[in-house]
Write a protein that holds these residues in place. Structure first.
Motif, PDB file in Angstrom:
ATOM      1  N   VAL A  15      -8.004  13.588 -15.360  1.00 44.05           N
ATOM      2  CA  VAL A  15      -6.956  12.270 -15.259  1.00 44.05           C
ATOM      3  C   VAL A  15      -6.265  12.251 -14.144  1.00 44.05           C
ATOM      4  O   VAL A  15      -6.313  11.186 -13.354  1.00 44.05           O
ATOM      5  N   PHE A  16      -5.482  13.189 -13.767  1.00 41.70           N
ATOM      6  CA  PHE A  16      -4.690  13.225 -12.721  1.00 41.70           C
ATOM      7  C   PHE A  16      -5.443  13.488 -11.115  1.00 41.70           C
ATOM      8  O   PHE A  16      -5.139  12.786 -10.359  1.00 41.70           O
ATOM      9  N   ALA A  17      -6.628  13.961 -11.102  1.00 40.77           N
ATOM     10  CA  ALA A  17      -7.716  13.916 -10.114  1.00 40.77           C
ATOM     11  C   ALA A  17      -8.224  12.425  -9.759  1.00 40.77           C
ATOM     12  O   ALA A  17      -7.885  11.971  -8.829  1.00 40.77           O
ATOM     13  N   LEU A  18      -8.352  11.647 -11.020  1.00 40.87           N
ATOM     14  CA  LEU A  18      -9.029  10.381 -10.817  1.00 40.87           C
ATOM     15  C   LEU A  18      -7.648   9.489 -10.392  1.00 40.87           C
ATOM     16  O   LEU A  18      -7.829   8.590  -9.513  1.00 40.87           O
ATOM     17  N   ALA A  19      -6.458   9.725 -10.819  1.00 34.28           N
ATOM     18  CA  ALA A  19      -5.216   8.930 -10.472  1.00 34.28           C
ATOM     19  C   ALA A  19      -5.020   9.302  -8.971  1.00 34.28           C
ATOM     20  O   ALA A  19      -4.592   8.161  -8.185  1.00 34.28           O
ATOM     21  N   LEU A  20      -4.833  10.435  -8.824  1.00 34.29           N
ATOM     22  CA  LEU A  20      -4.778  10.639  -7.239  1.00 34.29           C
ATOM     23  C   LEU A  20      -5.633  10.182  -6.195  1.00 34.29           C
ATOM     24  O   LEU A  20      -5.075   9.639  -5.229  1.00 34.29           O
ATOM     25  N   VAL A  21      -6.831  10.076  -6.512  1.00 36.23           N
ATOM     26  CA  VAL A  21      -7.899   9.904  -5.582  1.00 36.23           C
ATOM     27  C   VAL A  21      -7.712   8.533  -5.552  1.00 36.23           C
ATOM     28  O   VAL A  21      -7.861   7.713  -4.258  1.00 36.23           O
ATOM     29  N   ARG A  27      -5.678   3.344   3.019  1.00 37.04           N
ATOM     30  CA  ARG A  27      -4.241   2.758   3.374  1.00 37.04           C
ATOM     31  C   ARG A  27      -4.013   1.727   2.445  1.00 37.04           C
ATOM     32  O   ARG A  27      -2.669   1.705   1.947  1.00 37.04           O
ATOM     33  N   GLY A  28      -4.818   0.996   2.182  1.00 35.09           N
ATOM     34  CA  GLY A  28      -4.598  -0.203   1.276  1.00 35.09           C
ATOM     35  C   GLY A  28      -4.444   0.322  -0.117  1.00 35.09           C
ATOM     36  O   GLY A  28      -3.300  -0.329  -0.875  1.00 35.09           O
ATOM     37  N   ALA A  29      -4.945   1.208  -0.529  1.00 32.59           N
ATOM     38  CA  ALA A  29      -4.772   1.780  -1.806  1.00 32.59           C
ATOM     39  C   ALA A  29      -3.379   2.277  -2.001  1.00 32.59           C
ATOM     40  O   ALA A  29      -2.684   2.107  -3.097  1.00 32.59           O
ATOM     41  N   TRP A  30      -3.114   2.943  -1.048  1.00 34.07           N
ATOM     42  CA  TRP A  30      -1.716   3.625  -0.835  1.00 34.07           C
ATOM     43  C   TRP A  30      -0.505   2.476  -1.026  1.00 34.07           C
ATOM     44  O   TRP A  30       0.338   2.541  -1.673  1.00 34.07           O
ATOM     45  N   SER A  36       3.171  -1.286  -6.282  1.00 34.25           N
ATOM     46  CA  SER A  36       3.568  -1.471  -7.628  1.00 34.25           C
ATOM     47  C   SER A  36       4.713  -0.765  -8.286  1.00 34.25           C
ATOM     48  O   SER A  36       5.383  -1.118  -8.979  1.00 34.25           O
ATOM     49  N   ILE A  37       5.371   0.331  -7.499  1.00 37.67           N
ATOM     50  CA  ILE A  37       6.465   1.202  -7.691  1.00 37.67           C
ATOM     51  C   ILE A  37       7.658   0.156  -7.543  1.00 37.67           C
ATOM     52  O   ILE A  37       8.335   0.058  -8.248  1.00 37.67           O
ATOM     53  N   ARG A  38       7.530  -0.559  -6.301  1.00 34.08           N
ATOM     54  CA  ARG A  38       8.652  -1.458  -5.981  1.00 34.08           C
ATOM     55  C   ARG A  38       8.655  -2.465  -6.806  1.00 34.08           C
ATOM     56  O   ARG A  38       9.675  -2.919  -7.348  1.00 34.08           O
ATOM     57  N   ALA A  39       7.377  -3.062  -7.372  1.00 32.91           N
ATOM     58  CA  ALA A  39       7.541  -4.234  -8.291  1.00 32.91           C
ATOM     59  C   ALA A  39       7.857  -3.904  -9.731  1.00 32.91           C
ATOM     60  O   ALA A  39       8.520  -4.785 -10.433  1.00 32.91           O
ATOM     61  N   CYS A 106      -2.211   3.104 -11.771  1.00 36.65           N
ATOM     62  CA  CYS A 106      -2.566   4.469 -12.078  1.00 36.65           C
ATOM     63  C   CYS A 106      -3.843   4.871 -11.584  1.00 36.65           C
ATOM     64  O   CYS A 106      -3.926   6.094 -11.216  1.00 36.65           O
ATOM     65  N   PHE A 107      -4.805   4.050 -11.818  1.00 33.10           N
ATOM     66  CA  PHE A 107      -6.241   4.458 -11.448  1.00 33.10           C
ATOM     67  C   PHE A 107      -6.687   3.579 -10.483  1.00 33.10           C
ATOM     68  O   PHE A 107      -8.019   3.263 -10.808  1.00 33.10           O
ATOM     69  N   GLY A 108      -6.028   2.986  -9.607  1.00 27.46           N
ATOM     70  CA  GLY A 108      -6.517   2.153  -8.477  1.00 27.46           C
ATOM     71  C   GLY A 108      -6.278   0.572  -8.818  1.00 27.46           C
ATOM     72  O   GLY A 108      -5.297   0.234  -9.609  1.00 27.46           O
ATOM     73  N   ALA A 109      -6.821  -0.124  -8.045  1.00 29.60           N
ATOM     74  CA  ALA A 109      -6.622  -1.698  -8.133  1.00 29.60           C
ATOM     75  C   ALA A 109      -7.225  -2.118  -9.334  1.00 29.60           C
ATOM     76  O   ALA A 109      -8.252  -2.056  -9.650  1.00 29.60           O
ATOM     77  N   THR A 110      -6.370  -2.858  -9.871  1.00 25.25           N
ATOM     78  CA  THR A 110      -6.529  -3.684 -11.195  1.00 25.25           C
ATOM     79  C   THR A 110      -5.668  -4.782 -11.093  1.00 25.25           C
ATOM     80  O   THR A 110      -4.555  -4.746 -10.769  1.00 25.25           O
ATOM     81  N   GLU A 111      -5.885  -5.614 -12.133  1.00 23.79           N
ATOM     82  CA  GLU A 111      -4.985  -6.896 -12.239  1.00 23.79           C
ATOM     83  C   GLU A 111      -4.391  -6.891 -13.742  1.00 23.79           C
ATOM     84  O   GLU A 111      -3.537  -7.579 -14.173  1.00 23.79           O
TER      85      GLU A 111
END
Length: 174
Positions: A15-21, A27-30, A36-39, A106-111
């Motif tokens: 779980v944490f490996a997939l979340a971190l990757v 750069r866009g993912a970061w 999302s943290i700001r939001a 948590c696991f990448g780009a999602t709506e």
């Protein structure tokens, strides 16, 4: 109990490996993760970059510690995972109670916006970490073949937890 330790390590490591990757692959993912943290608006805006770095470092710490095959490292991984998941769960609950439409990164780009399913997932993962922590204090011998099977089982469960949003919508409970 030692096999609970192995399964919980494999699940959390996955779980944490997939979340971190998903956060550091580009750069866009970061930037999307930090946004999302700001939001979420649960910490001062100026602390958002630091919170993103601490989160990623914590995830990396869980991965490394869970992979080290000694008891103290597993115990440390479970404690760190519990702390991360506890903080995240509190933040998600705050977002949900406020009714804010913040996408889960948590696991990448999602709506998919954060909601109670995310709280449930995080509580299951935190429970897994606490169960693993308890199991990490119990000694015993390991059968190599059964250990491999249990580790694979934990990794598969970790993959399923990472796809929680998809599983939740597939079951039609949205």
């Amino acid at each position: 109990m030692q096999y609970v330790d192995v399964a919980a390590r494999a699940l959390l490591l996955t779980v944490f490996a997939l979340a971190l990757v998903s956060k550091i692959t580009s750069r866009g993912a970061w930037i999307a993760f930090a946004d999302s943290i700001r939001a979420m608006d649960v910490i001062p805006r100026a602390m958002t970059p630091a919170a993103a770095v601490v989160t990623a470092a914590g995830e990396a710490g869980v991965i490394v510690l869970a992979a080290v095959p000694v008891r103290w490292a597993g115990s440390a991984a479970f404690v760190l995972a519990s702390l991360l998941l506890g903080c995240l769960t509190v933040a998600v609950v705050m977002v949900v109670r406020r009714g804010a439409a913040v996408p889960c990164r948590c696991f990448g780009a999602t709506e998919t916006t954060m909601g109670m399913p995310h709280v449930v997932r995080n509580l299951i993962l935190a429970g897994t970490a606490l169960l693993g922590l308890a199991a990490s204090f119990v000694g015993g011998s390991f059968d190599p073949l059964f250990t491999a099977v249990v580790a694979l089982f934990g990794a598969v469960l970790g993959l399923l937890m990472a796809r929680w949003d998809d599983l939740y919508s597939l079951l039609g409970t949205s």
